[in-house]
Design an enzyme around this catalytic site. Structure first.
Site, PDB file in Angstrom:
ATOM      1  N   ARG A 146       0.828  -1.216   0.000  1.00  0.00           N
ATOM      2  CA  ARG A 146       0.000   0.000   0.000  1.00  0.00           C
ATOM      3  C   ARG A 146       0.860   1.262   0.000  1.00  0.00           C
ATOM      4  NH1 ARG A 146      -5.420  -1.747   2.013  1.00  0.00           N
ATOM      5  NH2 ARG A 146      -6.156   0.368   2.209  1.00  0.00           N
ATOM      6  N   TYR A 149       0.821   4.253  -2.555  1.00  0.00           N
ATOM      7  CA  TYR A 149      -0.296   5.192  -2.397  1.00  0.00           C
ATOM      8  C   TYR A 149      -0.116   6.015  -1.122  1.00  0.00           C
ATOM      9  CZ  TYR A 149      -5.217   6.716  -2.166  1.00  0.00           C
ATOM     10  OH  TYR A 149      -6.382   7.451  -2.121  1.00  0.00           O
ATOM     11  N   ASP A 150       0.086   5.314   0.012  1.00  0.00           N
ATOM     12  CA  ASP A 150       0.138   6.015   1.302  1.00  0.00           C
ATOM     13  C   ASP A 150       1.311   7.003   1.358  1.00  0.00           C
ATOM     14  OD1 ASP A 150      -1.680   3.994   1.639  1.00  0.00           O
ATOM     15  OD2 ASP A 150      -0.894   3.272   3.542  1.00  0.00           O
ATOM     16  N   ARG A 190     -13.327  -1.507  -4.964  1.00  0.00           N
ATOM     17  CA  ARG A 190     -13.537  -1.067  -3.590  1.00  0.00           C
ATOM     18  C   ARG A 190     -14.730  -1.800  -2.986  1.00  0.00           C
ATOM     19  NH1 ARG A 190     -12.199   5.289  -4.337  1.00  0.00           N
ATOM     20  NH2 ARG A 190     -12.728   4.809  -6.496  1.00  0.00           N
ATOM     21  N   SER A 193     -18.636  -1.069  -4.012  1.00  0.00           N
ATOM     22  CA  SER A 193     -18.979  -1.470  -5.388  1.00  0.00           C
ATOM     23  C   SER A 193     -18.899  -2.991  -5.519  1.00  0.00           C
ATOM     24  CB  SER A 193     -18.082  -0.752  -6.398  1.00  0.00           C
ATOM     25  OG  SER A 193     -16.733  -0.779  -5.984  1.00  0.00           O
ATOM     26  N   GLN A 213     -12.676  -5.842  10.543  1.00  0.00           N
ATOM     27  CA  GLN A 213     -12.067  -4.511  10.331  1.00  0.00           C
ATOM     28  C   GLN A 213     -13.178  -3.505  10.051  1.00  0.00           C
ATOM     29  OE1 GLN A 213     -12.087  -7.021   8.129  1.00  0.00           O
ATOM     30  NE2 GLN A 213     -11.526  -6.461   6.054  1.00  0.00           N
ATOM     31  N   THR A 214     -12.934  -2.246  10.428  1.00  0.00           N
ATOM     32  CA  THR A 214     -13.999  -1.240  10.265  1.00  0.00           C
ATOM     33  C   THR A 214     -13.607  -0.159   9.251  1.00  0.00           C
ATOM     34  OG1 THR A 214     -13.201   0.298  11.968  1.00  0.00           O
ATOM     35  CG2 THR A 214     -14.645  -1.523  12.689  1.00  0.00           C
TER      36      THR A 214
HETATM   37  P1  NAD Z   1     -10.762   7.335  -9.362  1.00  0.00           P
HETATM   38  O1  NAD Z   1      -9.738   6.286  -9.605  1.00  0.00           O
HETATM   39  O2  NAD Z   1     -12.170   7.065  -9.789  1.00  0.00           O
HETATM   40  O3  NAD Z   1     -10.314   8.728  -9.981  1.00  0.00           O
HETATM   41  C1  NAD Z   1      -8.986   9.129 -10.131  1.00  0.00           C
HETATM   42  C2  NAD Z   1      -8.836   9.755 -11.501  1.00  0.00           C
HETATM   43  O4  NAD Z   1      -7.481  10.197 -11.667  1.00  0.00           O
HETATM   44  C3  NAD Z   1      -9.120   8.766 -12.635  1.00  0.00           C
HETATM   45  O5  NAD Z   1     -10.000   9.335 -13.557  1.00  0.00           O
HETATM   46  C4  NAD Z   1      -7.743   8.514 -13.250  1.00  0.00           C
HETATM   47  O6  NAD Z   1      -7.796   8.169 -14.614  1.00  0.00           O
HETATM   48  C5  NAD Z   1      -7.054   9.844 -12.989  1.00  0.00           C
HETATM   49  N1  NAD Z   1      -5.589   9.737 -12.989  1.00  0.00           N
HETATM   50  C6  NAD Z   1      -4.817   8.787 -12.404  1.00  0.00           C
HETATM   51  N2  NAD Z   1      -3.520   9.041 -12.629  1.00  0.00           N
HETATM   52  C7  NAD Z   1      -3.460  10.179 -13.389  1.00  0.00           C
HETATM   53  C8  NAD Z   1      -2.406  10.928 -13.959  1.00  0.00           C
HETATM   54  N3  NAD Z   1      -1.127  10.569 -13.791  1.00  0.00           N
HETATM   55  N4  NAD Z   1      -2.722  12.024 -14.690  1.00  0.00           N
HETATM   56  C9  NAD Z   1      -4.012  12.405 -14.867  1.00  0.00           C
HETATM   57  N5  NAD Z   1      -5.055  11.719 -14.359  1.00  0.00           N
HETATM   58  C10 NAD Z   1      -4.790  10.625 -13.607  1.00  0.00           C
HETATM   59  O7  NAD Z   1     -10.732   7.650  -7.775  1.00  0.00           O
HETATM   60  P2  NAD Z   1     -11.655   8.615  -6.903  1.00  0.00           P
HETATM   61  O8  NAD Z   1     -12.323   7.792  -5.883  1.00  0.00           O
HETATM   62  O9  NAD Z   1     -12.443   9.523  -7.759  1.00  0.00           O
HETATM   63  O10 NAD Z   1     -10.517   9.439  -6.148  1.00  0.00           O
HETATM   64  C11 NAD Z   1     -10.201  10.775  -6.514  1.00  0.00           C
HETATM   65  C12 NAD Z   1      -9.130  11.304  -5.571  1.00  0.00           C
HETATM   66  O11 NAD Z   1      -9.603  11.284  -4.229  1.00  0.00           O
HETATM   67  C13 NAD Z   1      -7.828  10.506  -5.593  1.00  0.00           C
HETATM   68  O12 NAD Z   1      -6.731  11.384  -5.504  1.00  0.00           O
HETATM   69  C14 NAD Z   1      -7.923   9.648  -4.346  1.00  0.00           C
HETATM   70  O13 NAD Z   1      -6.650   9.333  -3.849  1.00  0.00           O
HETATM   71  C15 NAD Z   1      -8.701  10.559  -3.408  1.00  0.00           C
HETATM   72  N6  NAD Z   1      -9.419   9.791  -2.386  1.00  0.00           N
HETATM   73  C16 NAD Z   1     -10.558   9.104  -2.709  1.00  0.00           C
HETATM   74  C17 NAD Z   1     -11.199   8.353  -1.728  1.00  0.00           C
HETATM   75  C18 NAD Z   1     -12.473   7.585  -2.010  1.00  0.00           C
HETATM   76  O14 NAD Z   1     -12.941   6.883  -1.124  1.00  0.00           O
HETATM   77  N7  NAD Z   1     -13.076   7.683  -3.166  1.00  0.00           N
HETATM   78  C19 NAD Z   1     -10.678   8.305  -0.421  1.00  0.00           C
HETATM   79  C20 NAD Z   1      -9.492   8.995  -0.165  1.00  0.00           C
HETATM   80  C21 NAD Z   1      -8.882   9.761  -1.136  1.00  0.00           C
HETATM   81  N1  UDP Z   2     -12.841  -5.561   1.260  1.00  0.00           N
HETATM   82  C1  UDP Z   2     -13.516  -6.777   1.359  1.00  0.00           C
HETATM   83  N2  UDP Z   2     -14.015  -7.324   0.212  1.00  0.00           N
HETATM   84  C2  UDP Z   2     -13.902  -6.731  -0.999  1.00  0.00           C
HETATM   85  C3  UDP Z   2     -13.220  -5.491  -1.103  1.00  0.00           C
HETATM   86  C4  UDP Z   2     -12.692  -4.945   0.066  1.00  0.00           C
HETATM   87  O1  UDP Z   2     -13.662  -7.344   2.446  1.00  0.00           O
HETATM   88  O2  UDP Z   2     -14.406  -7.299  -1.987  1.00  0.00           O
HETATM   89  C5  UDP Z   2     -12.318  -4.945   2.512  1.00  0.00           C
HETATM   90  C6  UDP Z   2     -10.855  -4.527   2.445  1.00  0.00           C
HETATM   91  O3  UDP Z   2     -10.009  -5.585   2.801  1.00  0.00           O
HETATM   92  C7  UDP Z   2     -10.834  -3.401   3.470  1.00  0.00           C
HETATM   93  C8  UDP Z   2     -12.231  -2.774   3.355  1.00  0.00           C
HETATM   94  O4  UDP Z   2     -13.050  -3.771   2.744  1.00  0.00           O
HETATM   95  O5  UDP Z   2     -10.684  -3.925   4.769  1.00  0.00           O
HETATM   96  C9  UDP Z   2     -12.270  -1.495   2.518  1.00  0.00           C
HETATM   97  O6  UDP Z   2     -11.627  -1.772   1.293  1.00  0.00           O
HETATM   98  P1  UDP Z   2     -11.523  -0.701   0.116  1.00  0.00           P
HETATM   99  O7  UDP Z   2     -10.616  -1.291  -0.911  1.00  0.00           O
HETATM  100  O8  UDP Z   2     -12.883  -0.284  -0.305  1.00  0.00           O
HETATM  101  O9  UDP Z   2     -10.868   0.582   0.787  1.00  0.00           O
HETATM  102  P2  UDP Z   2      -9.580   0.820   1.724  1.00  0.00           P
HETATM  103  O10 UDP Z   2      -9.033  -0.495   2.193  1.00  0.00           O
HETATM  104  O11 UDP Z   2      -8.631   1.540   0.845  1.00  0.00           O
HETATM  105  O12 UDP Z   2     -10.115   1.610   2.843  1.00  0.00           O
END
Ligand code: NAD
Ligand code: UDP
Ligand code: UDP
Length: 317
Positions: A146, A149-150, A190, A193, A213-214
């Site tokens: 991870r 990303y992190d 995710r 979905s 996990q929560t």
């Molecule tokens: P997503 O994957 O649906 O959207 C991300 C978009 O960024 C995509 O359209 C992808 O094609 C585009 N992208 C990726 N790399 C790129 C690059 N190098 N140049 C241009 N475009 C690029 O994800 P999302 O859920 O819409 O997330 C949007 C933002 O919010 C992200 O930065 C993500 O880290 C942050 N975020 C989302 C969540 C969540 O739960 N949805 C939680 C925490 C942070």
């Molecule tokens: N998860 C799960 N089944 C799935 C997809 C995810 O049990 O089909 C779990 C995953 O291991 C995590 C939580 O659901 O503990 C949230 O996962 P997600 O990928 O949505 O987000 P993130 O882990 O980045 O918070």
């Protein structure tokens, strides 16, 4: 010279889940919107309905390369957010967060634009503090699956605050907690979905680990309200600010709720827990409430109804 009073707003990652909702909302507010995306995890279909809009523009571009445009505000959302996507090409994920941040900050500096960063609850890693406050520094593995990303997002925060201190940039760093809703991609990977699509197809629901996990899930409309309020807040509030819904659920509870709502034959099946999967997560949103007057309004029950209705149309059941 600017000839219109319309605010020009760029959304990087604008064809993704959150980005496409944000573009829509900004257009409704009368902004001129430039959506920039390389379609790594987003799809053009998310914004094709916006293409006829006279104040919407779509540009294919990868933010790891420099970009020269003139806008008033930048929302930097570009980055794959789902573990299966960000782990597909981890080197590119770090480049997107870090080089992308440098380029967007350089752009913001040149054009004197306010810039918002979509940071994440993942900066807290697998936290020992619960709920997570902005003052918590996190517990992040620097070399795990991870980490791209992190650590990428953590480094982006560092860059934002260094541009703020060194160049006086007007920054807004939001730490976004798990967000869901219509327009998530059915193969996004995710949890919400996955569970909704599996239940609608009558397939088994895949719980990773024992499901204890929560997570705390925020409905997308609430999240977009939070983005806009934060962007419009006074410049002495750079953040970081947690944005999320403090309602906390186990993954098993979520699975049972989805099965209950959809009906059908799905059963729970258990798969290995991915490495470094955080044990618990819940935002402390006191800062957002106090400084932005923001808190989520849509609970999980109502939000899941909207989301399941959306996937029902996509999956066709
Ligand atoms: P997503 O994957 O649906 O959207 C991300 C978009 O960024 C995509 O359209 C992808 O094609 C585009 N992208 C990726 N790399 C790129 C690059 N190098 N140049 C241009 N475009 C690029 O994800 P999302 O859920 O819409 O997330 C949007 C933002 O919010 C992200 O930065 C993500 O880290 C942050 N975020 C989302 C969540 C969540 O739960 N949805 C939680 C925490 C942070
Ligand atoms: N998860 C799960 N089944 C799935 C997809 C995810 O049990 O089909 C779990 C995953 O291991 C995590 C939580 O659901 O503990 C949230 O996962 P997600 O990928 O949505 O987000 P993130 O882990 O980045 O918070
Ligand atoms: N940059 C960009 N658009 C601009 C201005 C800068 O993409 O309008 C990029 C450029 O690639 C640069 C980076 O942002 O390398 C950082 O810019 P900054 O001015 O901070 O640093 P420098 O130009 O000295 O590297």
């Amino acid at each position: 010279m600017k000839v219109s009073n319309r605010k020009r707003v760029m959304v990087t990652g604008g064809a993704g889940f959150l980005g496409s909702h944000l573009c829509e909302r900004l257009l409704e507010q009368g902004c001129d919107v430039l959506c920039v995306d390389n379609f790594y995890s987003g799809v053009k279909d998310n914004v094709t309905h916006l293409l006829p809009h006279p104040h919407f523009e779509l540009q294919r571009h990868d933010v790891t390369f420099p970009l020269y445009v003139e806008v008033d505000e930048i929302y930097n959302l570009a980055c794959p957010a789902s573990p299966i996507h960000y782990q597909r090409d981890p080197v590119q994920t770090t480049k997107t967060s870090v080089h992308g941040a440098i380029n967007m900050l350089g752009l913001a500096k040149r054009i004197k634009a306010r810039i918002f960063q979509a940071s994440t609850s993942e900066v807290y890693g697998d936290p020992e503090v619960h709920p997570q406050q902005e003052s918590y520094w996190g517990r992040v593995n620097p070399i795990g699956i991870r980490s791209c990303y992190d650590e990428g997002k953590r480094c982006a925060e560092t860059l934002f605050f260094d541009y703020y201190r060194q160049y006086g940039l007007d920054i807004k760093v939001a730490r976004i907690f798990n967000t869901y809703g219509p327009r998530m991609h059915p193969n996004d990977g995710r949890v919400i979905s996955n569970f909704a699509v599996q239940a609608l197809r009558g397939e088994d629901i895949t719980i990773y680990g024992d499901g204890s996990q929560t997570r705390s899930f925020c409905f997308v409309n609430d999240m977009i309200d939070g983005f806009i309020r934060f962007m419009e807040s006074p410049s002495h509030l750079p953040g970081p600010v947690n944005l999320g819904n403090p309602g906390e659920f186990t993954i098993r509870q979520l699975a049972e709720t989805v099965i209950h709502k959809v009906g059908g034959p799905s059963r729970l099946i258990f798969k290995p827990l991915p490495q470094d999967d955080p044990r618990q997560r819940r935002p402390d949103i006191a800062q957002a409430m106090e400084h932005l007057g923001w808190q989520p309004r849509v609970g999980l029950d109502e939000g899941l109804d909207h989301t399941i209705a959306y996937f029902r149309k996509i999956v066709g059941r």
